[in-house]
Design an enzyme around this catalytic site. Sequence first.
Site, PDB file in Angstrom:
ATOM      1  N   LYS A   1      60.418  14.338  -1.340  1.00 37.51           N
ATOM      2  CA  LYS A   1      60.424  14.593  -2.779  1.00 37.51           C
ATOM      3  C   LYS A   1      59.906  15.986  -3.122  1.00 37.51           C
ATOM      4  O   LYS A   1      60.198  16.513  -4.190  1.00 37.51           O
ATOM      5  CB  LYS A   1      59.654  13.505  -3.497  1.00 37.51           C
TER       6      LYS A   1
HETATM    7  C1  LIG Z   1      61.470   8.110  -2.627  1.00 40.14           C
HETATM    8  C2  LIG Z   1      61.519   7.746  -1.203  1.00 40.14           C
HETATM    9  C3  LIG Z   1      62.614   7.077  -0.659  1.00 40.14           C
HETATM   10  C4  LIG Z   1      63.778   6.610  -1.508  1.00 40.14           C
HETATM   11  O1  LIG Z   1      64.514   7.686  -2.034  1.00 40.14           O
HETATM   12  P1  LIG Z   1      65.491   7.442  -3.266  1.00 40.14           P
HETATM   13  O2  LIG Z   1      66.007   8.789  -3.628  1.00 40.14           O
HETATM   14  O3  LIG Z   1      64.645   6.841  -4.348  1.00 40.14           O
HETATM   15  O4  LIG Z   1      66.544   6.509  -2.809  1.00 40.14           O
HETATM   16  C5  LIG Z   1      62.628   6.848   0.702  1.00 40.14           C
HETATM   17  N1  LIG Z   1      61.600   7.218   1.481  1.00 40.14           N
HETATM   18  C6  LIG Z   1      60.530   7.861   0.995  1.00 40.14           C
HETATM   19  C7  LIG Z   1      59.426   8.234   1.914  1.00 40.14           C
HETATM   20  C8  LIG Z   1      60.450   8.154  -0.360  1.00 40.14           C
HETATM   21  O5  LIG Z   1      59.386   8.798  -0.844  1.00 40.14           O
END
Ligand SMILES: *Cc1c(COP(=O)(O)O)cnc(C)c1O
Length: 462
Positions: A112
């Site tokens: 993210k």
């Molecule tokens: C947010 C997240 C996901 C899921 O990603 P999306 O874009 O919401 O599908 C998977 N793994 C981790 C570690 C995350 O932080």
Amino acid sequence: MKYISTRGQAPELTFADAMLTGLARDGGLYVPADIPRMTAEDIAALAGLSYEETAFRVMRPFIGDTFSDAEFRACIDRAYAGFGHAARAPLVQLNEGHFLLELFHGPTLAFKDFAMQLIGQLFQTELARRGERVTIVGATSGDTGSAAIDAFQGLDNVDVFILFPHGRVSEVQRRQMTTPQAANVHALAVDGDFDDCQARLKDMFNDFAFRDEVRLAGVNSINWARVLAQVVYYFTSAVSLGAPHRKVSFSVPTGNFGDVFAGFIARAMGLPIDRLVVATNQNDILHRCLSGQGYHKGQTIPSISPSMDIQVSSNFERALFHAYGGDGRAVAQLMDELKAGGFEVSQGALEALRGIYASGRVSEEETATAIAHWLRASGELLCPHSAIGVKVGEDLRDPGVPMITLATAHPAKFPAAVAAATGVEPPLPPRMADLYDRPERVTRIANDLATLETHVREKRAK
Ligand SMILES: *Cc1c(COP(=O)(O)O)cnc(C)c1O
């Protein structure tokens, strides 16, 4: 470049306005009216470029005239300067044909950071130009919140409030949200689960009086600018394995469908992606839906991959919009049915989805087994989310097409689950080794709209 709502009833916006707004006023999500294409030559020319230069070329056509080239380049450079790896998103090999894209070298150790660090710079640049200030409210299952707080702390033109489910995030995730001391960031521990946090966030956006009063802005994974930032690493990794001359597939640990939808955009732009594999944990609404069982909400069951513990996957609405041929009224109808529990996907739309996405579900036990297996087999210590991606990617892999699994978080972000599976306690990178000693600042708060709105009104800078 114009942005339109998936529900067809909100005004068209520029990139800047879609970014600052987040959720459309008709409840829908913004998508580009047209997806720009890159030719095979454009893609081939990305070989050997830096991450930042690739990012500029891939994202530029989506920005319109919101930023000058120089401004946009400066934002990209600042966004990725704090990453702990020169490649930003290095690709490592797991076995013959299966690769791991390490997306966890950013400041909060999850993918993210790629989107959030950039969006922080873009917000700051645009708001400073307009002389405006906004209130960002976000809901998180753990990683979005820490990434947002890191990206926005200390910026002049924003207050940030992050709602997370009390007791349901890992200690590292919580501390990354509660230890920054900047006055403009606020961590709120809500008495509820992630779906409750996400629902209250939507309620705030649908309270137009409140929304206008505090100048509410969203940076959750529904924000188009976040999806866009995630398109870039599909290009860097595919090109390093031979695109556009060779196809690749991706396996994506999925919750809110933002990351895998960025893969859809890359594919629609012309990147030769064979399959996008949606990997879920036991909260498998997406896997059930793609298996033809309709989209029906259940109870969220806490798991060792908490960032994927959701039932309502917000960005899936964007995939539905494309699968229904851009019919906003059809999407609005489905979303109304979802309020009452769920909906069936039409045969045509299901076929459209299955032409692009494959899916699989991984149980808790299989997740732990996969972490232990890949440590032995390849030396890679996977976080539980990444392990789910690798397991489904390996199960569904076509021997003729390289599979790239997105490693979405660093194992040290989920040390308890990793240690239970392997006996190995993953250490935090040295730059955050003192995380457990820093003082925490957090407000525990009821799962109640009025209480939350009052808190935001009182705590934001006036
Ligand atoms: C947010 C997240 C996901 C899921 O990603 P999306 O874009 O919401 O599908 C998977 N793994 C981790 C570690 C995350 O932080």
